[in-house]
Design a protein around this motif. Structure first.
Motif, short mmCIF file in Angstrom:
data_model
loop_
_atom_site.label_atom_id
_atom_site.label_comp_id
_atom_site.label_asym_id
_atom_site.label_seq_id
_atom_site.Cartn_x
_atom_site.Cartn_y
_atom_site.Cartn_z
N ASN A 214 -6.78 14.70 7.11
CA ASN A 214 -8.13 14.76 6.33
C ASN A 214 -7.82 14.51 4.90
N PRO A 215 -7.11 13.45 4.60
CA PRO A 215 -6.71 12.96 3.22
C PRO A 215 -7.87 12.80 2.08
N VAL A 216 -7.65 13.38 0.90
CA VAL A 216 -8.90 13.15 -0.13
C VAL A 216 -9.02 12.06 -0.60
N GLU A 217 -7.83 11.01 -0.48
CA GLU A 217 -7.71 9.62 -0.84
C GLU A 217 -7.17 8.84 0.26
N THR A 218 -7.91 7.87 0.81
CA THR A 218 -7.15 6.80 1.84
C THR A 218 -7.40 5.38 0.99
N LEU A 219 -6.11 5.12 0.64
CA LEU A 219 -6.12 3.71 -0.27
C LEU A 219 -5.57 2.65 0.75
N PHE A 220 -6.20 1.25 0.71
CA PHE A 220 -5.84 0.52 1.53
C PHE A 220 -5.10 -0.55 0.69
N VAL A 221 -3.74 -0.90 0.87
CA VAL A 221 -2.93 -1.64 0.03
C VAL A 221 -3.04 -3.29 0.55
N VAL A 222 -3.12 -3.78 -0.18
CA VAL A 222 -3.30 -5.34 0.39
C VAL A 222 -2.70 -6.27 -0.60
N ASP A 223 -2.35 -7.42 -0.05
CA ASP A 223 -1.45 -8.50 -0.66
C ASP A 223 -2.65 -9.29 -1.47
N ALA A 224 -2.50 -9.57 -2.61
CA ALA A 224 -3.40 -10.36 -3.41
C ALA A 224 -3.17 -11.75 -3.12
N MET A 225 -2.08 -12.26 -2.68
CA MET A 225 -1.57 -13.36 -2.17
C MET A 225 -2.34 -14.01 -1.05
N THR A 226 -2.81 -13.13 -0.14
CA THR A 226 -3.47 -13.63 1.04
C THR A 226 -5.01 -14.05 0.73
N GLY A 227 -5.42 -14.01 -0.59
CA GLY A 227 -6.68 -14.64 -0.80
C GLY A 227 -7.73 -13.76 -0.26
N GLN A 228 -8.79 -14.61 0.20
CA GLN A 228 -9.97 -13.77 0.89
C GLN A 228 -9.67 -13.32 1.99
N ASP A 229 -8.50 -13.68 2.66
CA ASP A 229 -8.21 -12.78 3.90
C ASP A 229 -7.86 -11.34 3.54
N ALA A 230 -7.27 -11.15 2.43
CA ALA A 230 -7.19 -9.82 1.65
C ALA A 230 -8.52 -9.00 1.92
N ALA A 231 -9.56 -9.49 1.64
CA ALA A 231 -11.00 -8.81 1.69
C ALA A 231 -11.51 -8.58 3.13
#
Length: 330
Positions: A214-231
């Protein structure tokens, strides 16, 4: 990250002309160019459509004050809509819980999760409210990931909780939480396993881990180089995990910027940090207004617009004060 987009938008917006008001006819060409610039920057189509519709709705029929040209009004609207797409304001981490506040990092392999754990640790160390940090790796598939985090923790100067591949991720994190409580750590940052692609096994494991700790923050780490695939990847994770925010990595590379403009709109989750380099101090809080200004490459124009608006507000205030004074004399 935004070089090409900035170049296109700067050229397009500087060419905006008009009469005393902005009309659908005299902004049609500019909107078309803005749309093409966003698509070429790999911004997701639904985001481009929402953005263009928002600009058009606000711009058409907009009265232009004496202090601003139609072009300046249009730039102001584009700037404000960019900020709106990216989330209005910086979303800070919420650590208001009984220590340790558990922060879980999720994402695909190679996105920069482990490095981001170290960067976030350094960020906490440098913040005004300095925190005592413990980091742990629950990646039981890659011994190299555990060793990498141990090395990075030593470099940053934060505590590392040991783990190995024979353990279960839930057992590792629960043990780390107990240790953090005993040693009075403020924050526990958990590095989780990544895969080369999204799969059912990975999602089930991280969902179970999240439910257990039960974390207080769950952060998704994503590579900006993957463009809209990141989203799109962020959306897939968001459907399984209650994400609280996004860290966009490798924004110093040759990325087109589409991820920064797409992630918030598609997931509804704020970008909280940008990874801007390889070093452990290369992490910046994400401020949509600053990024919008950088994208437009028009800091000078935006400053002039702000100055003109302040003058307009001052004149209005003076007129209102004069009017109220005259009424009081009657």
């Amino acid at each position: 990250m935004f070089d090409n987009l900035t170049q296109r938008l700067t050229q397009t917006l500087r060419s905006v002309t008009g009469q005393a008001r902005l009309t659908e006819e005299n902004i049609k060409g500019t909107l078309r160019e803005v749309r093409m610039a966003l698509l070429e920057a790999d911004v997701a189509l639904p985001v481009v459509k929402a953005f263009i519709d928002g600009v058009k709705e606000r711009a058409v029929g907009q009265e232009v004050s004496k202090s601003l040209s139609p072009g300046q009004v249009f730039v102001k609207i584009v700037n404000e809509e960019l900020i709106k797409v990216m989330g209005e304001a910086n979303a800070e981490l919420n650590l208001s819980t009984t220590p340790p506040a558990v922060v879980m990092m999720a994402g695909l392999q190679g996105a920069g999760k482990t490095t981001s754990v170290a960067k976030l640790s350094r960020f906490f160390e440098r913040s005004k409210k300095r925190k005592k940090i413990l980091v742990v790796s629950a990646d039981v598939y890659r011994p190299a990931a555990i060793r990498q985090l141990e090395t990075l923790a030593a470099d940053v100067g934060v505590d590392f909780f040991p783990s190995d591949t024979s353990q279960k991720p839930i057992d590792i994190v629960n043990a780390a939480i107990r240790h953090a409580r005993l040693q009075h750590h403020d924050v526990l940052i958990v590095d989780t396993a990544g895969r080369l692609a999204i799969d059912d096994e990975m999602m089930a494991e991280i969902r179970d881990l999240h439910a257990a700790v039960n974390p207080v923050e769950t952060l998704f780490v994503v590579d900006a180089m993957t463009g809209q695939d990141a989203a799109n990847t962020a959306r897939a994770f968001n459907e399984v995990l209650p994400l609280t925010g996004v860290i966009l990595t490798k924004t110093d590379g040759d990325a087109r910027g589409g991820a920064a403009l797409s992630v918030r709109h598609i997931t509804g989750k704020p970008i909280k940090f940008l990874g801007v380099g390889e070093k452990t101090d290369a992490l910046e809080a994400f401020h949509p207004d600053r990024v919008a200004s950088r994208i437009l490459g028009m800091g000078d124009v935006l400053s002039l617009i702000e100055e003109a608006e302040q003058k307009i507000d001052k004149v209005k205030a003076e007129k209102l004060a004069k009017k109220n004074y005259q009424r009081s004399r009657i």
